[in-house]
Design a protein around this motif. Structure first.
Motif, PDB file in Angstrom:
ATOM      1  N   SER A   6     -26.037 -15.307 -76.728  1.00 20.17           N
ATOM      2  CA  SER A   6     -25.040 -14.253 -76.887  1.00 20.17           C
ATOM      3  C   SER A   6     -23.848 -14.503 -75.968  1.00 20.17           C
ATOM      4  CB  SER A   6     -25.669 -12.895 -76.585  1.00 20.17           C
ATOM      5  OG  SER A   6     -24.692 -11.869 -76.637  1.00 20.17           O
ATOM      6  N   ASP A   7     -24.125 -14.896 -74.744  1.00 21.03           N
ATOM      7  CA  ASP A   7     -23.045 -15.206 -73.805  1.00 21.03           C
ATOM      8  C   ASP A   7     -22.212 -16.379 -74.302  1.00 21.03           C
ATOM      9  OD1 ASP A   7     -23.798 -13.173 -72.137  1.00 21.03           O
ATOM     10  OD2 ASP A   7     -24.789 -14.448 -70.652  1.00 21.03           O
ATOM     11  N   TYR A   8     -22.870 -17.367 -74.883  1.00 22.49           N
ATOM     12  CA  TYR A   8     -22.137 -18.539 -75.385  1.00 22.49           C
ATOM     13  C   TYR A   8     -21.187 -18.132 -76.514  1.00 22.49           C
ATOM     14  CZ  TYR A   8     -21.139 -23.236 -77.049  1.00 22.49           C
ATOM     15  OH  TYR A   8     -20.487 -24.390 -77.411  1.00 22.49           O
ATOM     16  N   LYS A  10     -19.882 -15.204 -76.998  1.00 23.19           N
ATOM     17  CA  LYS A  10     -18.772 -14.444 -76.409  1.00 23.19           C
ATOM     18  C   LYS A  10     -17.766 -15.379 -75.735  1.00 23.19           C
ATOM     19  CE  LYS A  10     -21.570 -10.314 -75.490  1.00 23.19           C
ATOM     20  NZ  LYS A  10     -22.216  -9.499 -74.434  1.00 23.19           N
ATOM     21  N   ALA A  11     -18.297 -16.394 -75.038  1.00 24.64           N
ATOM     22  CA  ALA A  11     -17.409 -17.354 -74.375  1.00 24.64           C
ATOM     23  C   ALA A  11     -16.592 -18.130 -75.392  1.00 24.64           C
ATOM     24  CB  ALA A  11     -18.224 -18.306 -73.504  1.00 24.64           C
ATOM     25  N   GLU A  13     -15.513 -16.956 -78.125  1.00 20.58           N
ATOM     26  CA  GLU A  13     -14.496 -16.035 -78.628  1.00 20.58           C
ATOM     27  C   GLU A  13     -13.329 -15.888 -77.670  1.00 20.58           C
ATOM     28  OE1 GLU A  13     -16.663 -12.457 -79.256  1.00 20.58           O
ATOM     29  OE2 GLU A  13     -17.631 -13.163 -81.107  1.00 20.58           O
ATOM     30  N   GLY A  15     -13.036 -17.734 -74.391  1.00 17.30           N
ATOM     31  CA  GLY A  15     -12.860 -18.765 -73.372  1.00 17.30           C
ATOM     32  C   GLY A  15     -12.117 -20.009 -73.797  1.00 17.30           C
ATOM     33  N   ILE A 379     -19.817 -20.276 -67.888  1.00 19.39           N
ATOM     34  CA  ILE A 379     -19.727 -19.236 -68.917  1.00 19.39           C
ATOM     35  C   ILE A 379     -19.591 -17.861 -68.277  1.00 19.39           C
ATOM     36  CG2 ILE A 379     -21.062 -18.066 -70.716  1.00 19.39           C
ATOM     37  CD1 ILE A 379     -22.100 -20.845 -71.540  1.00 19.39           C
ATOM     38  N   ALA A 380     -20.323 -17.637 -67.198  1.00 19.76           N
ATOM     39  CA  ALA A 380     -20.226 -16.347 -66.494  1.00 19.76           C
ATOM     40  C   ALA A 380     -18.828 -16.122 -65.942  1.00 19.76           C
ATOM     41  CB  ALA A 380     -21.260 -16.297 -65.368  1.00 19.76           C
ATOM     42  N   LEU A 383     -16.641 -15.070 -68.852  1.00 19.35           N
ATOM     43  CA  LEU A 383     -16.925 -13.699 -69.292  1.00 19.35           C
ATOM     44  C   LEU A 383     -16.447 -12.678 -68.266  1.00 19.35           C
ATOM     45  CD1 LEU A 383     -20.451 -14.100 -70.918  1.00 19.35           C
ATOM     46  CD2 LEU A 383     -18.190 -14.198 -71.984  1.00 19.35           C
ATOM     47  N   GLY A 386     -12.956 -12.406 -68.852  1.00 26.56           N
ATOM     48  CA  GLY A 386     -12.688 -11.914 -70.200  1.00 26.56           C
ATOM     49  C   GLY A 386     -11.592 -12.685 -70.889  1.00 26.56           C
TER      50      GLY A 386
END
Length: 427
Positions: A6-8, A10-11, A13, A15, A379-380, A383, A386
């Protein structure tokens, strides 16, 4: 879907920088600013990102596979001499991102990767004029990070070149600057030189992510046991600490792993360039544990049978080099004329070339550079911001009035003018 996946997503989208999204609108590869890679190394602590010079396609494939296996954020780069308009490599400033993106999608690579234009050399006014056209073209082609290397010039001109070109670099991109040419034990960088450059940039609201030094390293085939000066590096990094600048270590090939571990643990270095070793490994040459090519009794490279390229193609490359009168350090020039022949080999040979790189790079990442498991940290960072733009680590400390063009001569008083011997040391 797992939290990590999920984090990947979002990243992906938020990052990927605008140039990457424009070039690869349907890609699942996380190509990012080098700022994310730098922040990941800071978060882990005493970690160096592998910055691999992708001199050929097999190096790119092998390093990406190794980084994926190690769950490590990584940098793929090429220098101006290797991949500029007068390139000696098939991978260049304008096709590197396309190759990396394609391989990431093909192999299912899910770690953050920065695309770095290394050693973008500036040696005269003509280079500055060309750079104003060329740098935007490189970002159009997917570059996400750049090193402005005007270290060949006097310190004042080095600073002025960085100032003049900064507006051509996107604010979100990671930036490396350099003081002191990379030429081994000659003309070593000093604390005052590094402070002059970083303070002058800071006064103009320019906050580099990395600074490269002449700290005793060399490029190519390491011929000296002197190598990287760890204590000098630590001293300079401590002096510029308040400006939020980390170190970039060039010319790691040939230095002992103990020395590279010391760079990680005792300095503020977060980026370590590896070039020549990966080239030799991909070709199938015999190397020592540090990536230096071993030579036989006659001073010739040793091709390991059944590893790397075919023996027949290696024989053809050696004959070509000998016909040109090339010395061992010139063999890098074989990359460009022989890439298509390397790619035309049978699949099992192509795969073993990349696999050999993967094994070597994995060892570096996990046992020397301490950068395993930094992908989630990058990735953190994305995020948390943002955004693809992570901003600067530093803030303005210097007074701009003290760093006008008219004030530079005064600020530069007492700086060493010893740049070491003349020559080309940029790759």
């Amino acid at each position: 879907m797992s939290a990590a996946n999920s984090d990947y997503v979002k990243a992906l989208e938020v990052g990927r920088p605008p140039n990457i999204g424009r070039l690869f609108p349907n890609s699942k590869a996380l190509l990012v600013s080098g700022k994310a890679i730098d922040r990941a190394m800071n978060a882990k602590g005493h970690a160096l990102a592998l910055a691999a010079n992708g001199r050929n396609h097999f190096v790119i494939r092998g390093v990406l596979a190794a980084a994926q296996r190690a769950n490590a954020a990584v940098i793929i780069e090429i220098a101006k001499s290797e991949g500029g308009q007068k390139a000696y490599c098939p991978v260049n400033y304008w096709n590197m991102a396309r190759q990396v993106d394609a391989v990431c999608n093909e192999l299912g690579i899910t770690i953050p990767v920065a695309i770095h234009a290394d050693h973008y050399g500036i040696k005269n006014a003509g280079d500055i004029a060309s750079a104003k056209v060329e740098i935007p073209s490189m970002f159009d082609a997917g570059i996400t990070s750049i090193a402005i290397d005007a270290s060949h010039l006097p310190d004042e001109e080095n600073l002025l070149a960085n100032l003049e070109l900064n507006s051509f670099i996107p604010a979100w991109a990671s930036l490396e600057t350099e003081v002191g040419e990379i030429k081994g034990k000659e003309g070593l960088s000093t604390v005052d030189e590094a402070l002059f450059l970083i303070r002058g940039l800071n006064a103009h609201d320019i906050f580099p992510d990395w600074i490269a030094l002449n700290n005793g390293t060399t490029h190519g085939i390491e011929a000296s046991d002197a190598g990287i000066q760890v204590e000098l590096t630590a001293e300079i990094h401590e002096a510029i600490k308040q400006y939020g600048v980390n170190g970039a270590q060039h010319g790691t090939s040939g230095n002992s792993y103990d020395r590279l571990r010391a760079i990680a643990t005792k300095t503020r270095t977060t980026k370590a360039n590896v070039a020549t070793a990966l080239q030799f490994v991909s070709w199938g040459l015999e190397v020592n544990e540090y990536g230096n090519a071993n030579l036989d009794a006659n001073g010739n490279f040793i091709k390991v049978k059944g590893e790397g390229m075919s023996e027949e193609l290696w024989g053809e490359m050696v004959a070509f080099a000998e016909s040109k009168g090339w010395k061992k350090g010139d063999y890098k020039n074989l990359n460009l004329p022989f890439e298509n022949k390397l790619l035309a080999q049978p699949r099992e040979i192509r795969e073993r070339m990349a696999a050999r790189v993967e094994a070597f790079a994995y060892e570096l990442i996990t046992k020397v550079f301490n950068s395993a498991d930094t992908a989630p940290l990058a990735i953190a960072a994305i995020l948390a911001a943002g955004s693809y733009d992570l901003g600067a680590k530093g803030k303005r400390i210097e007074n701009p009035a003290d760093w006008t063009r008219e004030m530079l001569a005064k600020q530069a008083q007492g700086l060493s003018r010893d740049k070491g011997p003349a020559g080309n040391f940029e790759d």
